[in-house]
Design a protein around this motif. Sequence first.
Motif, PDB file in Angstrom:
ATOM      1  N   GLY A  34       0.650  -1.188   0.056  1.00  0.00           N
ATOM      2  CA  GLY A  34       0.075   0.108   0.091  1.00  0.00           C
ATOM      3  C   GLY A  34       0.810   1.310   0.042  1.00  0.00           C
ATOM      4  O   GLY A  34       0.584   1.991  -0.789  1.00  0.00           O
ATOM      5  N   VAL A  35       1.985   1.398   0.834  1.00  0.00           N
ATOM      6  CA  VAL A  35       2.838   2.474   0.849  1.00  0.00           C
ATOM      7  C   VAL A  35       3.581   2.518  -0.356  1.00  0.00           C
ATOM      8  O   VAL A  35       3.477   3.608  -0.992  1.00  0.00           O
ATOM      9  CB  VAL A  35       3.966   2.218   2.030  1.00  0.00           C
ATOM     10  CG1 VAL A  35       4.758   3.227   1.844  1.00  0.00           C
ATOM     11  CG2 VAL A  35       3.193   2.277   3.387  1.00  0.00           C
ATOM     12  N   GLU A  36       3.990   1.443  -0.882  1.00  0.00           N
ATOM     13  CA  GLU A  36       4.705   1.556  -2.226  1.00  0.00           C
ATOM     14  C   GLU A  36       3.755   1.986  -3.281  1.00  0.00           C
ATOM     15  O   GLU A  36       4.097   3.105  -4.136  1.00  0.00           O
ATOM     16  CB  GLU A  36       4.956   0.174  -2.732  1.00  0.00           C
ATOM     17  CG  GLU A  36       6.113   0.010  -3.746  1.00  0.00           C
ATOM     18  CD  GLU A  36       6.213  -1.571  -4.215  1.00  0.00           C
ATOM     19  OE1 GLU A  36       6.074  -1.877  -5.154  1.00  0.00           O
ATOM     20  OE2 GLU A  36       6.720  -2.318  -3.143  1.00  0.00           O
ATOM     21  N   LEU A  37       2.283   1.672  -3.540  1.00  0.00           N
ATOM     22  CA  LEU A  37       1.476   2.129  -4.387  1.00  0.00           C
ATOM     23  C   LEU A  37       1.106   3.570  -4.136  1.00  0.00           C
ATOM     24  O   LEU A  37       1.183   4.501  -4.977  1.00  0.00           O
ATOM     25  CB  LEU A  37       0.100   1.367  -4.299  1.00  0.00           C
ATOM     26  CG  LEU A  37       0.076  -0.232  -4.710  1.00  0.00           C
ATOM     27  CD1 LEU A  37      -1.026  -0.906  -4.523  1.00  0.00           C
ATOM     28  CD2 LEU A  37       0.450  -0.161  -6.247  1.00  0.00           C
ATOM     29  N   LEU A  38       0.962   3.966  -2.851  1.00  0.00           N
ATOM     30  CA  LEU A  38       0.822   5.518  -2.490  1.00  0.00           C
ATOM     31  C   LEU A  38       1.941   6.320  -3.017  1.00  0.00           C
ATOM     32  O   LEU A  38       1.779   7.696  -3.125  1.00  0.00           O
ATOM     33  CB  LEU A  38       0.667   5.802  -1.094  1.00  0.00           C
ATOM     34  CG  LEU A  38      -0.741   5.529  -0.651  1.00  0.00           C
ATOM     35  CD1 LEU A  38      -0.759   5.937   0.984  1.00  0.00           C
ATOM     36  CD2 LEU A  38      -1.679   6.690  -1.215  1.00  0.00           C
ATOM     37  N   ALA A  39       3.098   5.902  -3.318  1.00  0.00           N
ATOM     38  CA  ALA A  39       4.103   6.769  -3.723  1.00  0.00           C
ATOM     39  C   ALA A  39       3.901   7.340  -5.092  1.00  0.00           C
ATOM     40  O   ALA A  39       4.630   8.496  -5.396  1.00  0.00           O
ATOM     41  CB  ALA A  39       5.440   5.767  -3.600  1.00  0.00           C
ATOM     42  N   THR A  40       2.982   6.794  -5.824  1.00  0.00           N
ATOM     43  CA  THR A  40       2.624   7.046  -7.107  1.00  0.00           C
ATOM     44  C   THR A  40       1.327   7.402  -7.626  1.00  0.00           C
ATOM     45  O   THR A  40       0.851   7.746  -8.536  1.00  0.00           O
ATOM     46  CB  THR A  40       3.276   6.096  -8.136  1.00  0.00           C
ATOM     47  OG1 THR A  40       2.963   5.048  -8.070  1.00  0.00           O
ATOM     48  CG2 THR A  40       4.790   6.044  -8.190  1.00  0.00           C
ATOM     49  N   ARG A  41       0.322   7.335  -6.518  1.00  0.00           N
ATOM     50  CA  ARG A  41      -0.863   7.597  -6.836  1.00  0.00           C
ATOM     51  C   ARG A  41      -1.473   8.156  -5.241  1.00  0.00           C
ATOM     52  O   ARG A  41      -1.007   8.021  -4.113  1.00  0.00           O
ATOM     53  CB  ARG A  41      -1.823   6.421  -7.324  1.00  0.00           C
ATOM     54  CG  ARG A  41      -1.993   5.496  -6.220  1.00  0.00           C
ATOM     55  CD  ARG A  41      -2.319   4.163  -6.954  1.00  0.00           C
ATOM     56  NE  ARG A  41      -1.119   3.661  -7.564  1.00  0.00           N
ATOM     57  CZ  ARG A  41      -0.937   2.764  -8.237  1.00  0.00           C
ATOM     58  NH1 ARG A  41      -1.929   2.169  -9.238  1.00  0.00           N
ATOM     59  NH2 ARG A  41       0.359   2.330  -8.875  1.00  0.00           N
ATOM     60  N   SER A  42      -2.559   8.922  -5.371  1.00  0.00           N
ATOM     61  CA  SER A  42      -3.252   9.572  -4.233  1.00  0.00           C
ATOM     62  C   SER A  42      -4.163   8.526  -3.513  1.00  0.00           C
ATOM     63  O   SER A  42      -4.317   7.553  -3.799  1.00  0.00           O
ATOM     64  CB  SER A  42      -3.799  10.797  -4.653  1.00  0.00           C
ATOM     65  OG  SER A  42      -5.092  10.209  -5.245  1.00  0.00           O
ATOM     66  N   LEU A  43      -4.474   8.828  -2.432  1.00  0.00           N
ATOM     67  CA  LEU A  43      -5.271   8.145  -1.467  1.00  0.00           C
ATOM     68  C   LEU A  43      -6.593   7.679  -2.253  1.00  0.00           C
ATOM     69  O   LEU A  43      -7.239   6.641  -2.145  1.00  0.00           O
ATOM     70  CB  LEU A  43      -5.662   8.750  -0.215  1.00  0.00           C
ATOM     71  CG  LEU A  43      -4.488   8.695   0.941  1.00  0.00           C
ATOM     72  CD1 LEU A  43      -5.011   9.407   2.183  1.00  0.00           C
ATOM     73  CD2 LEU A  43      -4.345   7.262   1.275  1.00  0.00           C
ATOM     74  N   GLU A  44      -7.164   8.646  -2.979  1.00  0.00           N
ATOM     75  CA  GLU A  44      -8.294   8.303  -3.617  1.00  0.00           C
ATOM     76  C   GLU A  44      -8.272   7.581  -4.600  1.00  0.00           C
ATOM     77  O   GLU A  44      -8.983   6.713  -4.953  1.00  0.00           O
ATOM     78  CB  GLU A  44      -8.797   9.961  -4.353  1.00  0.00           C
ATOM     79  CG  GLU A  44      -9.166  11.050  -3.188  1.00  0.00           C
ATOM     80  CD  GLU A  44      -7.970  11.599  -2.480  1.00  0.00           C
ATOM     81  OE1 GLU A  44      -7.058  11.854  -3.394  1.00  0.00           O
ATOM     82  OE2 GLU A  44      -7.858  11.778  -1.330  1.00  0.00           O
ATOM     83  N   GLU A  45      -7.032   7.474  -5.245  1.00  0.00           N
ATOM     84  CA  GLU A  45      -6.791   6.623  -6.388  1.00  0.00           C
ATOM     85  C   GLU A  45      -6.573   5.192  -5.865  1.00  0.00           C
ATOM     86  O   GLU A  45      -6.376   4.303  -6.737  1.00  0.00           O
ATOM     87  CB  GLU A  45      -5.562   6.864  -7.407  1.00  0.00           C
ATOM     88  CG  GLU A  45      -5.974   8.164  -8.151  1.00  0.00           C
ATOM     89  CD  GLU A  45      -4.659   8.968  -8.636  1.00  0.00           C
ATOM     90  OE1 GLU A  45      -4.946   9.652  -9.717  1.00  0.00           O
ATOM     91  OE2 GLU A  45      -3.606   8.767  -8.018  1.00  0.00           O
TER      92      GLU A  45
END
Lengths: 226, 226
Positions: A34-45
């Motif tokens: 989740g942290v890794e994914l958040l590095a390149t997209r916002s919480l909404e995404e």
Amino acid sequence: MTSSAPAPGDSPAPEAGRTRLSPEQRRAQLLDLGVELLATRSLEELSIDVLAETAGVSRGLLYHYFGGKQGFYAAVVQHAADDLYARTAPPETGQPVERLRASVRAYVDYVADSHTGYRSLVRAAAGGNEELRAIYDATFAALAERFFTADPHGIAFPDTPPVRLLVRAWQAMVEDLVLTWSQEPAGISRDALLDLVSASLPALLDLLPHDLGGGAPGASSGAGPG
Amino acid sequence: MTSSAPAPGDSPAPEAGRTRLSPEQRRAQLLDLGVELLATRSLEELSIDVLAETAGVSRGLLYHYFGGKQGFYAAVVQHAADDLYARTAPPETGQPVERLRASVRAYVDYVADSHTGYRSLVRAAAGGNEELRAIYDATFAALAERFFTADPHGIAFPDTPPVRLLVRAWQAMVEDLVLTWSQEPAGISRDALLDLVSASLPALLDLLPHDLGGGAPGASSGAGPG
């Protein structure tokens, strides 16, 4: 770490070819992702669907661990905040200015490497999501605490309300500076940014009258401005 | 100001005992009232119902002027932003440091007098309300523009990307500092806060290398720190 604890009764049967992880290991793996994914997209995404697909697990398992999207967001943000706090620990020895610089370097590296996710956290916290705001505020306060004697590895500044007010405002400035720089460096190298951020806190504290706790640590005790 | 323009066809008939205002005057009156109400409550708490009751007009008239709650919020926030911008205009003559101080004083007075409303604007803008965010960003940018030569009444700083980056970060710091101080002054008088805020921008610019536009206006050209 090994665990012989049985999986929860409602967890799916292990599938052939998938590594058998303990529930704790699986949860930690999902948070890292989740942290890794958040590095390149916002919480909404960052949806449960995207996470489930990327992790190769079912939506049901994610709900089992986190109780829903909001719970997953909060757990990911707390995990990221813990990571930020750990990474920015100043070295335990050295001159205050060197220790501050090392901590600032880790902060700049963290934000620069994951500024989309970090920005979305700032916005979510500011925008009235109480749970995310509480995590953000606690992290902001914990980072500030390092400057005061309450933290055994802190960089000792005089612990007065005016100094605390100024350190907090400096944090807001640094957050804006590093986030904006991450998007558009404006001709400033990472080293020049580090110089600027590291020097700015002592310079600001030097502007506080001495009776309010002002004066940079290690600064000369010459006459201040009137 | 007098106006003999007829009221719009669908406006309600004037009631006995109520001052007859032009639509422009009525709209301006409602916006002033909205700003006044925002000084002591947040955007979420400022409902069309509260406004209608306080202003002694119908909900229908408010919808007629503003097209709904979101339109009313945006109009109130734009009105408050215009007011902030006008009030913080620096005097057209004087030394840069005196003009900066006069502008900062007006900003501190504005935020201190209406910090609940100002904080709710900051949160609403940060939290993903695109219309409010656009007003906030435009105001933030217009205030920054005063430091550069594009504004005929500006306080001239070198117009380089690094200086703009630093002015923006300084604004974020000042916003946090003044909002926090408004809630809890931490033993800092309003004059001491003004001294601190006014001195902080030149001090920060002095930390920028000269080839990036650094150096406070009017500062001595002595050797800087290494």
